[in-house]
Design an enzyme around this catalytic site. Sequence first.
Site, PDB file in Angstrom:
ATOM      1  N   SER A  75       0.840  -1.190   0.000  1.00  0.00           N
ATOM      2  CA  SER A  75       0.000   0.000   0.000  1.00  0.00           C
ATOM      3  C   SER A  75       0.880   1.247   0.000  1.00  0.00           C
ATOM      4  O   SER A  75       2.049   1.205  -0.367  1.00  0.00           O
ATOM      5  CB  SER A  75      -0.945  -0.003   1.212  1.00  0.00           C
ATOM      6  OG  SER A  75      -1.885   1.038   1.077  1.00  0.00           O
ATOM      7  N   ASN A  76       0.316   2.392   0.442  1.00  0.00           N
ATOM      8  CA  ASN A  76       1.094   3.636   0.480  1.00  0.00           C
ATOM      9  C   ASN A  76       0.606   4.481   1.635  1.00  0.00           C
ATOM     10  O   ASN A  76      -0.326   4.106   2.345  1.00  0.00           O
ATOM     11  CB  ASN A  76       0.970   4.366  -0.872  1.00  0.00           C
ATOM     12  CG  ASN A  76      -0.453   4.720  -1.195  1.00  0.00           C
ATOM     13  OD1 ASN A  76      -1.081   5.517  -0.491  1.00  0.00           O
ATOM     14  ND2 ASN A  76      -1.007   4.102  -2.227  1.00  0.00           N
ATOM     15  N   TYR A  77       1.216   5.678   1.792  1.00  0.00           N
ATOM     16  CA  TYR A  77       1.005   6.461   3.020  1.00  0.00           C
ATOM     17  C   TYR A  77      -0.224   7.382   2.960  1.00  0.00           C
ATOM     18  O   TYR A  77      -0.411   8.200   3.834  1.00  0.00           O
ATOM     19  CB  TYR A  77       2.249   7.315   3.294  1.00  0.00           C
ATOM     20  CG  TYR A  77       3.467   6.487   3.636  1.00  0.00           C
ATOM     21  CD1 TYR A  77       4.544   6.412   2.758  1.00  0.00           C
ATOM     22  CD2 TYR A  77       3.521   5.731   4.810  1.00  0.00           C
ATOM     23  CE1 TYR A  77       5.665   5.638   3.048  1.00  0.00           C
ATOM     24  CE2 TYR A  77       4.638   4.959   5.115  1.00  0.00           C
ATOM     25  CZ  TYR A  77       5.707   4.909   4.228  1.00  0.00           C
ATOM     26  OH  TYR A  77       6.809   4.138   4.515  1.00  0.00           O
ATOM     27  N   SER A  78      -1.054   7.248   1.951  1.00  0.00           N
ATOM     28  CA  SER A  78      -2.213   8.147   1.887  1.00  0.00           C
ATOM     29  C   SER A  78      -3.177   7.884   3.042  1.00  0.00           C
ATOM     30  O   SER A  78      -3.582   6.755   3.290  1.00  0.00           O
ATOM     31  CB  SER A  78      -2.947   7.942   0.555  1.00  0.00           C
ATOM     32  OG  SER A  78      -4.152   8.671   0.557  1.00  0.00           O
TER      33      SER A  78
END
Length: 221
Positions: free
Chosen positions: A29-32
């Site tokens: 995933s990512n940091y959003s």
Amino acid sequence: NSKKDLVGKKVVISAGSTIEPIDPVRYISNYSSGKMGYALAEAAFERGASVTLVSGPTNLLATPGVKINRIKTTKELERKMNEEFKTADIAIMAAAVSDYHVAKVANNKIKKTGEKLTLELVQNPDILKGLGSVKEKQILVGFAAETNNLYENAQNKLLSKHADMIVGNDVSRKDIGFGNDDNEVTLFTLKNSPIKLPKTNKKELSHKILDVIVEKLMSKE
Ligand code: PMT
């Protein structure tokens, strides 16, 4: 903000991250955090729009009255955005979309074997570009999360994705962008020179972004 300049308009906004499974317990995933997209949804709702939020996993609560569709993978986001886009007046892709998914998702938890584990990743569809290719009267707004060459990269995205506006933000900075309450953006459109909006909280910034959409893109009709 008491402007009711979006009454009767349908606005669809993607927010947050997407997650791409590796096996039943792991994912990429990512940091959003979703803050930017949720702030845009709240601001559009305050201005009278009918708002649909297509949201990746987040611990944020949406404004009551905003319709929420929860998604996980980029594929699911693509399906939902393509569906909502058909009846939208404005679409804003604020989500941080995974560019890749794992080629073979394991059915069982991958056991630790040797020192290294290699994953093969396969490219995901470019949802924004896809929406740009089927766009009719909708106003299509994308984001550009850049760490360098913001102006060049954002303007390239504006053209290559056939968007009406790109909201560029420098995500290399710790004080804005992913996870922060504040952001600082520059708006790129075809007919105007870049519009730099000073750093402020994402809610106030959302109203400023919507002001420019109403003023520069909607009045064209
Ligand atoms: O959620 P927050 O914590 O508040 O953080 C806000 C944010 C930094 C996530 C937000 O401001 C932001 O920059 N969102 C876009 C992040 C991103 O994916 O940018 P990008 O430059 O990689 O993608 C360009 C555009 O294409 C974006 O509109 C993105 O939604 C879209 N995209 C990207 C990849 C893909 N496969 N399909 C897409 O549609």
